[in-house]
Write a protein that holds these residues in place. Structure first.
Motif, PDB file in Angstrom:
ATOM      1  N   HIS A  31       0.828  -1.208   0.000  1.00 48.68           N
ATOM      2  CA  HIS A  31       0.000   0.000   0.000  1.00 48.68           C
ATOM      3  C   HIS A  31       0.861   1.256   0.000  1.00 48.68           C
ATOM      4  CE1 HIS A  31       0.314   0.869   4.427  1.00 48.68           C
ATOM      5  NE2 HIS A  31       0.381  -0.436   4.543  1.00 48.68           N
ATOM      6  N   ASP A  41       6.297   1.450   6.599  1.00 44.61           N
ATOM      7  CA  ASP A  41       4.882   1.086   6.396  1.00 44.61           C
ATOM      8  C   ASP A  41       4.238   2.018   5.409  1.00 44.61           C
ATOM      9  OD1 ASP A  41       2.366   0.037   6.670  1.00 44.61           O
ATOM     10  OD2 ASP A  41       1.969   0.919   8.612  1.00 44.61           O
ATOM     11  N   ASP A  42       4.160   1.740   4.105  1.00 45.88           N
ATOM     12  CA  ASP A  42       4.600   0.463   3.564  1.00 45.88           C
ATOM     13  C   ASP A  42       5.403   0.721   2.287  1.00 45.88           C
ATOM     14  OD1 ASP A  42       4.520  -2.441   3.321  1.00 45.88           O
ATOM     15  OD2 ASP A  42       2.962  -2.201   1.828  1.00 45.88           O
ATOM     16  N   ASP A  64       4.058  -6.410   4.098  1.00 49.63           N
ATOM     17  CA  ASP A  64       3.581  -5.394   5.048  1.00 49.63           C
ATOM     18  C   ASP A  64       3.767  -5.897   6.480  1.00 49.63           C
ATOM     19  OD1 ASP A  64       2.494  -2.961   5.756  1.00 49.63           O
ATOM     20  OD2 ASP A  64       0.417  -3.536   5.401  1.00 49.63           O
ATOM     21  N   GLU A 117      -5.172   1.584   2.807  1.00 50.43           N
ATOM     22  CA  GLU A 117      -4.951   0.568   3.843  1.00 50.43           C
ATOM     23  C   GLU A 117      -4.990   1.174   5.239  1.00 50.43           C
ATOM     24  OE1 GLU A 117      -3.150  -2.417   6.457  1.00 50.43           O
ATOM     25  OE2 GLU A 117      -2.467  -0.355   6.165  1.00 50.43           O
ATOM     26  N   GLU A 118      -4.453   2.380   5.360  1.00 56.24           N
ATOM     27  CA  GLU A 118      -4.393   3.021   6.678  1.00 56.24           C
ATOM     28  C   GLU A 118      -5.721   3.670   7.059  1.00 56.24           C
ATOM     29  OE1 GLU A 118      -2.024   2.209   8.347  1.00 56.24           O
ATOM     30  OE2 GLU A 118      -0.159   2.134   7.218  1.00 56.24           O
TER      31      GLU A 118
HETATM   32 ZN   LIG Z   1       0.977  -1.303   6.368  1.00 59.63          ZN
END
Ligand SMILES: [Zn+2]
Length: 456
Positions: A85, A122-123, A183, A156-157
């Motif tokens: 991501h 991340d990431d 990840d 994703e976050e």
């Molecule tokens: Zn992540």
């Protein structure tokens, strides 16, 4: 040999690869904050252009939220999908950062060079390990050894709201022989890990009501039932004296660890005392016949996350409350069925309610555990490839939390996922001063080259 040439090229190209990552890190693609919408879009564009520079057909694909990036390259079996991501966590509190989170740089750390900046671990840094491995492979051999689909998400976050619908709508395109997800982290500092078990989660909230209104304990104390007393007794009974959970049928579908896996985990020399010591504890509170590592990776739990009832403000009030409530969650493993457990848990609580009390339920999330099919030959091949790169042999590990994407590949696309990552516990992801070790980046790229070689 092909692989050796690719690895040498990765070593030689590391400064340029690092520059490319720094470039991507400069884009503040914070997905959860609408103010950064254009930046998320820019990060997707950056990745499309980078994949195109490898010769991939790549495009930004719209969703109701931030775009997905999908790219295809190469031919031949197996068909691999790589997921990462490009969005990052917000940066506040900004004053705790030593420098602008989006002005990344290479710094000298106590354990070697680190890449400092939001998203370095991340990431974006992890995502680029795979892209750079492909770049080196193509530069050395003209083409990749198999067909590869890149799949990058930008939400994703912020809970991946578009992921499931997108995967369903594009299932034919995204269904591959195996999915690679980068990840996750190493175990300790130098043991590569493939996550093969992810715990599921079930959340329940219950409210027990006794009298029809709050009462005065001078007037009603004695004859009137106190719901806090009822709730406490029920909660106390959820574990027996050995730490086992007493809900009927709770352990249905909980697999026993294989001897091989137990031996692998013992080989990790997990610092059980240090793990608890770090948070001021010394006595493991789970099932007494299990090690702490088993307790967090392969055993289910029942935890009370909150209790509410009566008067909890300043001073004192002799109230005899009408209601008491609790939030209770279960971490699930193996084939435990969250819906069956919800049913059994509710029946169990209801069977213990005294006369005059009733219970109201509010169900929260219910997701089963993820169990990867490690008899798929790709797992052992990847484990060997990782072991060749790192000082310690690679291990199959569990993950106490949940990583929903892995489950989606299985349930939506019927594709097994391998979770391999090179982050470290001290990367400070989601926190100020996030970093990614340059050695994680470098060895991560080399690891993927080895894995590509092993899988083809
Ligand atoms: Zn992540």
């Amino acid at each position: 040999m092909t692989l050796d040439a690719v690895l040498s090229r990765i070593d030689a190209d590391l400064p340029a690869a690092t520059d490319r990552l720094l470039d991507l890190l400069r884009i503040p693609s914070i997905s959860t904050d609408p103010a950064y919408k254009a930046d998320c879009d820019r990060a997707a564009d950056w990745l499309v252009a980078d994949l195109q520079s490898l010769g991939a057909t790549a495009e930004k694909r719209p969703t109701p939220g931030h775009p997905m990036v999908v790219g295809h390259i190469g031919e031949g079996a197996p068909h691999l999908l790589f997921y990462g991501h490009y969005d990052v966590q917000p940066v506040d509190p900004l004053e705790l950062w030593d420098r602008d989170p989006f002005d990344p740089e290479i710094q000298e750390g106590p354990k070697g060079k680190v890449i400092r900046g939001r998203g370095s671990s991340d990431d974006k840094g992890q995502l680029m390990t795979f892209v750079e491995a492909c770049r080196a492979w193509i530069a050395e051999n003209g083409a990749l050894p198999c067909r590869i689909t890149f799949f990058f998400e930008g939400e994703e976050e912020s809970g991946s709201p578009s992921l499931i619908p997108f995967m369903k709508e594009n299932a034919d395109e995204l269904k591959t022989d195996i999915a690679l997800i980068c990840d996750t982290g190493l175990f300790g500092d130098s043991t590569p890990a493939i996550v093969t078990m992810l715990r599921g989660l079930l959340g329940e909230e219950l409210t027990i009501t006794a009298a029809s209104k709050d009462l005065h304990s001078g007037m009603y104390g004695g004859p009137a039932m106190n719901p806090i007393r009822v709730l406490s007794r029920i909660i106390t009974g959820l574990h027996d004296e050995t730490g086992r959970i007493t809900v009927p049928g709770f352990y249905d579908g909980v697999p026993e660890l294989s001897d091989e896996m137990r031996a692998q985990w013992q080989g990790l020399n997990f610092d059980h005392a240090g793990f608890l010591g770090e948070v001021g504890l010394s006595v493991p509170a789970g099932e007494q016949d299990r090690t702490p590592l088993e307790m967090i990776w392969s055993r289910p739990t029942c935890e009370v996350n909150g209790i509410k009832g009566g008067y909890t403000g300043e001073g004192f009030k002799t109230v005899l409350p009408s209601k008491a409530s609790a939030k209770i969650s279960f971490r699930l493993v193996g084939q435990q069925d969250p819906h069956e457990i919800r049913k059994n848990f509710r029946a169990y609580v209801e069977s213990q309610l005294p006369a005059d009390c009733k219970v109201a339920w509010h169900g929260h999330g219910a997701s089963p555990a993820g169990q990867m099919q490690i008899d798929h030959p790709a797992f052992e091949a990847a484990r060997q490839a990782l072991s060749d790169e790192w000082p310690n042999p690679a291990a199959y590990v569990g993950c106490g939390g949940s990583i929903p994407i892995a489950g989606y590949f299985k349930t939506i696309l019927d594709t097994d996922a391998m979770l391999i990552g090179f982050g470290k516990d001290d990367d400070q992801i989601h926190s100020p001063n996030e970093k990614y070790d340059l050695s994680s980046f470098h060895r991560g790229i080399r690891s993927w080259a080895r894995i590509l070689d092993a899988l083809t």
